[in-house]
Scaffold this motif. Sequence first.
Motif, PDB file in Angstrom:
ATOM      1  N   ASP A 192      10.210  73.802 -30.374  1.00 48.24           N
ATOM      2  CA  ASP A 192       8.954  73.194 -30.805  1.00 48.24           C
ATOM      3  C   ASP A 192       7.970  74.266 -31.255  1.00 48.24           C
ATOM      4  O   ASP A 192       7.802  75.293 -30.584  1.00 48.24           O
ATOM      5  CB  ASP A 192       8.324  72.392 -29.669  1.00 48.24           C
ATOM      6  N   SER A 218       6.827  61.507 -29.061  1.00 46.96           N
ATOM      7  CA  SER A 218       6.060  62.749 -29.110  1.00 46.96           C
ATOM      8  C   SER A 218       4.742  62.568 -28.375  1.00 46.96           C
ATOM      9  O   SER A 218       4.154  61.483 -28.394  1.00 46.96           O
ATOM     10  CB  SER A 218       5.798  63.146 -30.564  1.00 46.96           C
ATOM     11  N   HIS A 249       3.247  68.515 -33.443  1.00 55.20           N
ATOM     12  CA  HIS A 249       4.112  69.688 -33.401  1.00 55.20           C
ATOM     13  C   HIS A 249       5.307  69.459 -34.321  1.00 55.20           C
ATOM     14  O   HIS A 249       5.518  68.354 -34.826  1.00 55.20           O
ATOM     15  CB  HIS A 249       4.602  69.966 -31.979  1.00 55.20           C
ATOM     16  N   HIS A 285       9.391  69.706 -34.254  1.00 52.64           N
ATOM     17  CA  HIS A 285      10.606  69.872 -33.441  1.00 52.64           C
ATOM     18  C   HIS A 285      11.724  70.286 -34.417  1.00 52.64           C
ATOM     19  O   HIS A 285      12.208  69.484 -35.204  1.00 52.64           O
ATOM     20  CB  HIS A 285      10.949  68.556 -32.746  1.00 52.64           C
TER      21      HIS A 285
END
Length: 414
Positions: free
Chosen positions: A317, A392, A396, A398
């Motif tokens: 991440d 989530s 961010h 992933h």
Amino acid sequence: MFPTTRKAALAVLLVAALIAALTSPSFADKKDDLEKQKKGVSGKIDDAKKDLEASSQKYAAAVAALKRAQGKLNTAQSKLNNTRGALATAKAQDAQMQAKLVSTEAQLDAAVARLSKGKAELRASEAKVEQFAVQNIEQGDPGMRAFSELLQGEDPNAFSEQMSLNDAVSEDQVATMQSLAAARVILEVNRDRVTKLRDQVKKQRKAAAANLVRKQQLEDAAEAQAAEVAQLVTARRGARFTAAKLRAADKKQLESLEADRRSLEARIRALTPKQVRDAGGDGGGTLSYPANGPVTSQYGMRFHPVLHVWKLHDGTDFGIPCGTTVRAAAGGTVLQTYYNGGYGNRVILNNGRMRGKSVVTTYNHLTRWTVSPGQRVKRGQRIGYSGTTGYSTGCHLHFMVIANGSTVNPMNWL
């Protein structure tokens, strides 16, 4: 001349060897490893803090609400326990005070009785003394009267008897006077005793009354606090039910997420050698960073502290704001772009062969993508924007790497 030339040549060779060492693959690899370690430090630190990393926002909120409810309940129960303890003490004190008051009042009654008896005895002694005084006044001194009678010719034996009788009367008078003095002393003692006992009873009654008021206040407080605890128990039960329900939903979503990953891995393993060759990869040995941002969660197995399951965090991440540009980690062909309940909006890119392996990279939780299936892209080309879609808890990226059909640690390829 020759030695000088030889020294110069030797110096040139040493410099060349040093440059070669610094530019050799082993040195470069070590440097890359150090850079990777440096970049991964912050991620490892953040990993330890992400207790709810694999949880939905609703579940995280439910867990927080449950913790708050439990905290309030613990506080209320502690307060109730303290109140009940104080109430028990007040009740015990009340019993002790009542017993002591009864005892003191009994002592007071006995002292009053003794005082009354002492007053009667004093009055009797005073009356007897008064009688002696009146007789002395009316009859004169008995001794002088007997002597006068002796002078007047009375029998001496009668005189002796009269004098003996006078002595006995005098001793009785002395005893009566002493008894009178003692009665007065005892009376004063009893009066002081009664006064002190009355003051003591008054204070004890006042203290008992104050303790009774406090006991009633504590009983009222305990009743109100018990009702509050009951309400908080109900609230905690509701919060626990909600958290359990959302936990079950999160576990189901997690299972779906892992099933989707396994399905994708199977599809990638099914790629033909031709599809891999035709991916249009740039043939590099490493991947470029897909976004500029700190690593906030590393790849690897971890035990979820709330869901109580072992799970694989199948990527790395990058903590970046929503809407940040996401770029292709290497050249290749877009295999798929679609929405998944777990990964959110995702782009799957076939990067061809790298280090002798078939490599596919995926970019997940995007706000949106800017490429389409079958499109060829270059390394560093924008393919979408970061977001927080799917499973989530915040903005961010992933990022996943799949080598020969299995997920691997992206940090080993960057």
